[in-house]
Design a protein around this motif. Structure first.
Motif, PDB file in Angstrom:
ATOM      1  N   TYR A 507      -1.183 -16.435  -9.469  1.00 44.70           N
ATOM      2  CA  TYR A 507      -2.832 -16.215  -7.939  1.00 44.70           C
ATOM      3  C   TYR A 507      -3.283 -17.138  -7.512  1.00 44.70           C
ATOM      4  CZ  TYR A 507      -4.222 -18.695 -12.227  1.00 44.70           C
ATOM      5  OH  TYR A 507      -3.785 -19.129 -13.426  1.00 44.70           O
ATOM      6  N   LEU A 508      -2.309 -18.299  -7.820  1.00 46.62           N
ATOM      7  CA  LEU A 508      -2.604 -19.804  -6.631  1.00 46.62           C
ATOM      8  C   LEU A 508      -4.019 -19.774  -6.536  1.00 46.62           C
ATOM      9  CD1 LEU A 508      -0.516 -18.284  -3.235  1.00 46.62           C
ATOM     10  CD2 LEU A 508       0.621 -19.865  -5.368  1.00 46.62           C
ATOM     11  N   TYR A 509      -4.343 -19.575  -7.941  1.00 50.04           N
ATOM     12  CA  TYR A 509      -5.889 -19.708  -7.883  1.00 50.04           C
ATOM     13  C   TYR A 509      -6.684 -21.531  -7.543  1.00 50.04           C
ATOM     14  CZ  TYR A 509     -10.844 -20.205  -9.969  1.00 50.04           C
ATOM     15  OH  TYR A 509     -11.598 -20.501 -10.108  1.00 50.04           O
ATOM     16  N   PHE A 510      -6.164 -22.559  -7.386  1.00 53.52           N
ATOM     17  CA  PHE A 510      -5.399 -23.700  -6.982  1.00 53.52           C
ATOM     18  C   PHE A 510      -5.490 -24.205  -5.231  1.00 53.52           C
ATOM     19  CE2 PHE A 510      -1.269 -23.096  -8.197  1.00 53.52           C
ATOM     20  CZ  PHE A 510      -0.685 -23.401  -7.106  1.00 53.52           C
ATOM     21  N   CYS A 511      -5.217 -22.770  -4.854  1.00 48.49           N
ATOM     22  CA  CYS A 511      -5.394 -22.751  -3.406  1.00 48.49           C
ATOM     23  C   CYS A 511      -6.952 -22.639  -2.747  1.00 48.49           C
ATOM     24  CB  CYS A 511      -4.300 -22.337  -2.696  1.00 48.49           C
ATOM     25  SG  CYS A 511      -3.465 -22.979  -3.201  1.00 48.49           S
ATOM     26  N   PHE A 512      -7.685 -22.407  -3.593  1.00 49.52           N
ATOM     27  CA  PHE A 512      -9.074 -21.754  -2.843  1.00 49.52           C
ATOM     28  C   PHE A 512     -10.269 -22.748  -3.156  1.00 49.52           C
ATOM     29  CE2 PHE A 512     -13.505 -20.635  -4.604  1.00 49.52           C
ATOM     30  CZ  PHE A 512     -13.201 -19.136  -3.970  1.00 49.52           C
ATOM     31  N   ARG A 513      -9.738 -23.965  -3.190  1.00 50.65           N
ATOM     32  CA  ARG A 513     -11.022 -24.840  -1.969  1.00 50.65           C
ATOM     33  C   ARG A 513     -10.168 -25.209  -0.971  1.00 50.65           C
ATOM     34  NH1 ARG A 513     -11.560 -30.266  -4.376  1.00 50.65           N
ATOM     35  NH2 ARG A 513      -9.148 -30.883  -3.750  1.00 50.65           N
ATOM     36  N   TRP A 514      -8.936 -24.839  -0.595  1.00 54.62           N
ATOM     37  CA  TRP A 514      -8.403 -25.051   0.528  1.00 54.62           C
ATOM     38  C   TRP A 514      -8.962 -24.638   1.367  1.00 54.62           C
ATOM     39  CZ3 TRP A 514      -2.649 -25.737  -0.585  1.00 54.62           C
ATOM     40  CH2 TRP A 514      -2.055 -26.599  -1.634  1.00 54.62           C
ATOM     41  N   LEU A 515      -8.888 -22.764   0.480  1.00 55.64           N
ATOM     42  CA  LEU A 515      -9.709 -21.850   1.707  1.00 55.64           C
ATOM     43  C   LEU A 515     -10.873 -21.425   1.887  1.00 55.64           C
ATOM     44  CD1 LEU A 515      -6.934 -19.163   0.364  1.00 55.64           C
ATOM     45  CD2 LEU A 515      -6.150 -20.456   2.695  1.00 55.64           C
ATOM     46  N   LEU A 516     -11.327 -22.264   1.033  1.00 55.81           N
ATOM     47  CA  LEU A 516     -13.050 -21.691   0.867  1.00 55.81           C
ATOM     48  C   LEU A 516     -13.519 -22.562   2.133  1.00 55.81           C
ATOM     49  CD1 LEU A 516     -15.224 -20.864  -0.262  1.00 55.81           C
ATOM     50  CD2 LEU A 516     -15.747 -22.517  -1.556  1.00 55.81           C
ATOM     51  N   ILE A 517     -13.029 -24.110   1.962  1.00 56.72           N
ATOM     52  CA  ILE A 517     -13.646 -25.465   3.495  1.00 56.72           C
ATOM     53  C   ILE A 517     -12.597 -25.601   4.449  1.00 56.72           C
ATOM     54  CG2 ILE A 517     -15.804 -25.462   2.183  1.00 56.72           C
ATOM     55  CD1 ILE A 517     -14.345 -27.993   1.157  1.00 56.72           C
ATOM     56  N   ARG A 518     -11.463 -24.574   4.337  1.00 54.80           N
ATOM     57  CA  ARG A 518     -10.774 -25.506   5.706  1.00 54.80           C
ATOM     58  C   ARG A 518      -9.730 -26.415   5.124  1.00 54.80           C
ATOM     59  NH1 ARG A 518     -10.148 -20.866   5.977  1.00 54.80           N
ATOM     60  NH2 ARG A 518     -10.301 -19.440   8.143  1.00 54.80           N
ATOM     61  N   PHE A 519      -9.919 -27.003   3.681  1.00 49.32           N
ATOM     62  CA  PHE A 519      -9.837 -28.352   3.467  1.00 49.32           C
ATOM     63  C   PHE A 519     -10.204 -29.532   3.509  1.00 49.32           C
ATOM     64  CE2 PHE A 519      -5.726 -25.285   5.664  1.00 49.32           C
ATOM     65  CZ  PHE A 519      -4.765 -25.542   4.155  1.00 49.32           C
TER      66      PHE A 519
END
Length: 674
Positions: A507-519
């Motif tokens: 589910y790639l949940y570990f990318c959530f923060r990347w996407l939320l505030i654009r890295f």
């Protein structure tokens, strides 16, 4: 749902003298007042609210229960008698009640006006229990109107009988509920408390959750993925899994998809990697072809920028300047000017005089909004819970601002004060959205570059126009991006996707923060300035930030797979990439991926839609500039990362074989006065 008959429920709250007025005032019959006992019970990973008459002989066949899928519950009915006759000892224990959670049956029968359904036998017919996960709202009585009472409404709008507190009030119950869910006043009715409202749930600091019981920790992660991902999620993964699995070593092997279910609850509606859903087709192997070598150039200089203006200050050849920015970024001295264009604060075709007038207009507008919240007295703020909550959230986030940049050093630094004031003013500008954790991360680089309160505010407002969906309560923007990222990554390397799925990480949940505030928290402060200005060019395709995610994950694939990382290790590894990622290398690789995809003759329609290609070619930066790119460049070698032969998920649908070149609009949408 918790398994039945394993352990007795732990009583968290208990109150006698809680009545149901069954006659609703239609008769003076004493039997119309049914005295009962109200409890909140904990069992495994479930919290139950339970009410039953005091003289009820614990006939489990009368228990009312709203299951997790309460959308089908429109009338409470008794379970078959053969399921509940298990002996007197069993019936007089909470285990019997928990068994009924799984045996209660439902019958479709519509009710109107929220009336409680009728039942066939005595006081027991009023017994009910429901899972706290199904609670939608709690309505309270008006102050000074007799006994305190509450009305529970479930998520499918089933309304339970009002509970009247003849002995004391309902404050202790509300306090007990708030240990597990967040309650806040409804904007439409101050008497109604909404469950898991955004303004408070996003304010909780994940750093403080380690001191709480296992259930409370897990529930707060599930309802508050923003906070969980913003504050070092990997630090507590072992604790989470110990809580989920229990202390029994035999349970340490997670069942398949356990964590996928766990995190899909955290983001309702998120469904990825579902290859058998209607409307999708399985595509076998897609040959993306060789990945090209991509090179970066030197940043655009002030001299280059100035030469690209006419006598009145208009930007000439907007497409060309965007392409140059995409390829090399901007020199720092130029950012204060260029970012206003990239973010839409200044129209690309405006003259210098028009921009001066616009700034005057925007300055007046900003300070009028700032005056609104500055003039609110303490007494007024006490009566405005939303404004009070926004202020509290902002103060906490501003105090956590990264101090490594000298602009924000020191507790009373003017930069921190301006961050606070701009964010409070934004709450006046968009009161419906207000403030959500993470917004300060988007603002701090803008204020640093602009060095001006008003310009920083309007650039931030424009940026929030792009990012708005990330912070909305239903998280629709985040759901969509995670699904799209999964589709792109599966096209690039379905084998890697399969490995992630086997480790409960598909589910790639570990990318959530990347996407939320654009890295913002993945790169150094100066690197994020470069990354953002490149993304704001909207080149070379739509959703380029998703290809940046793919590029980062591709770089980490070998280590993750060769070292056989599991869920915990993957999460920890991705989190520890923060501040260690080479921004120029990632930009090279992401652009190379976009070029590789556009050259593919059989690109799935779903991917075309995600990247905005519509079966057309990506607009290639610098394709028409004739520049010599051999000066001041960084080479990015083609990757050995190959697509495996496992199935790829793509949406079915007709393709349009007429390819057209995507044009880049010369005008970014301008910010109009509110």
């Amino acid at each position: 749902m918790a398994a039945a008959g394993v352990v007795s429920g732990k009583v968290i709250y208990e109150q006698e003298g809680v009545y149901i007025h069954s006659s609703c005032g239609k008769t003076n019959d004493q039997d119309s007042l049914i005295s009962g006992i109200l409890r909140i019970l904990e069992k495994d990973a479930e919290v139950i609210v339970d009410w039953r008459p005091l003289d009820d002989a614990l006939d489990s066949s009368s228990i009312l229960y709203a299951g997790k899928d309460s959308s089908s519950v429109v009338e409470w009915t008794q379970a078959p008698k053969e399921r509940v006759h298990r002996g007197l000892e069993h019936l007089n224990s909470y285990e019997a009640e928990w068994d009924m959670v799984n045996t209660v049956s439902f019958k479709k029968k519509l009710h109107t006006n929220g009336d409680a359904p009728s039942h066939r036998n005595g006081k027991s017919k009023w017994s009910f229990l429901f899972s706290l996960t199904d609670l939608k709202s709690v309505k309270q009585n008006k102050e000074g109107m007799g006994w305190s009472y509450l009305v529970f409404r479930l998520k499918d709008d089933v309304v339970l009988p009002a509970l009247h507190f003849h002995q004391g009030d309902s404050k202790l119950l509300i306090d007990a509920l708030e240990k597990y869910v967040v309650l806040c006043e409804s904007p439409q009715d101050k008497r109604t408390l909404l469950v898991n409202c955004q303004s408070k749930s996003l304010s909780q600091s994940f750093e403080n959750l380690l001191d709480e019981p296992a259930y409370g920790l897990i529930q707060k992660i599930k309802k508050d993925p923003y906070t969980a991902t913003m504050v070092g999620f990997s630090k507590v993964t072992n604790y989470i899994f110990d809580s989920l699995r229990g202390s029994d070593p035999s349970t340490h092997q997670r069942p398949p998809s356990e964590m996928a279910d766990f995190l899909s609850d955290a983001i309702p509606g998120l469904k990825i990697n579902q290859q058998e859903e209607p409307g999708f087709e399985v595509i076998t192997r897609i040959d993306l072809g060789e990945r090209p070598v991509v090179q970066r150039r030197e940043p655009v200089s002030l001299d280059e920028w100035t030469k690209n203006m006419d006598a009145e200050g208009r930007i000439l050849n907007v497409d060309n300047i965007k392409q140059r920015i995409f390829r090399g970024g901007l020199s720092h001295v130029l950012r204060k000017q260029a970012w206003k264009f990239l973010l839409g604060y200044f129209p690309w075709d405006s003259t210098k005089e028009e921009r001066t007038q616009l700034q005057k207009q925007k300055t007046d507008e900003y300070f009028r909004m700032k005056l609104q919240w500055k003039s609110v007295s303490e007494e007024q703020e006490k009566r405005n819970s939303r404004l009070r909550d926004y202020r509290s959230l902002i103060e906490k986030d501003v105090n956590r601002t990264d101090r490594t940049n000298k602009f924000y050093e020191g507790q009373d630094n003017p930069g921190l004060i301006l961050l606070h004031d701009i964010l409070m003013t934004y709450c006046m500008y968009d009161f419906d959205l207000g403030y959500v954790q993470g917004m300060s991360d988007l603002l701090s680089p803008l204020l640093y570059v602009m060095e001006n309160e008003v310009d920083a505010f309007w650039c931030f407002a424009s940026y929030m126009d792009q990012m708005h969906q990330n912070f909305e309560e239903q998280m629709q923007g985040m759901k969509t991006q995670l699904i799209q990222l999964s589709t792109l990554l599966r096209l690039l390397d379905s084998g890697f996707c399969s490995y992630l799925e086997s480790q409960d990480s598909g589910y790639l949940y570990f990318c959530f923060r990347w996407l939320l505030i654009r890295f913002k928290r993945e790169f150094s402060f100066l690197d994020i300035l470069r990354l953002w200005e490149v993304m704001w060019t909207e080149l070379p395709c739509k959703n380029f930030h998703l290809l940046l995610c793919c590029a980062i994950l591709e770089s980490e694939k070998q280590q993750i797979m060769e070292k056989h990382y599991g869920f915990n290790e993957i999460l920890k590894h991705i989190n520890e990439l923060s501040m260690k990622i080479d921004v120029e290398g990632v930009l090279c690789k992401a652009e190379a991926i976009s070029l590789q995809m556009v050259k593919c003759k059989e690109l799935p329609q779903a991917v075309c839609e995600i990247l905005g290609l519509q079966d057309s070619e990506v607009a290639t930066p610098d394709s028409d500039t004739g520049e010599d790119e051999n000066v001041g460049i960084t080479s990015c070698p083609a990757s050995a990362f190959q697509s495996d032969s496992l199935p790829v998920l793509a949406a079915s649908g007709a393709r349009d074989d007429n390819r057209t070149q995507i044009s880049v609009s010369p005008n970014v949408s301008r910010l109009t006065p509110a």
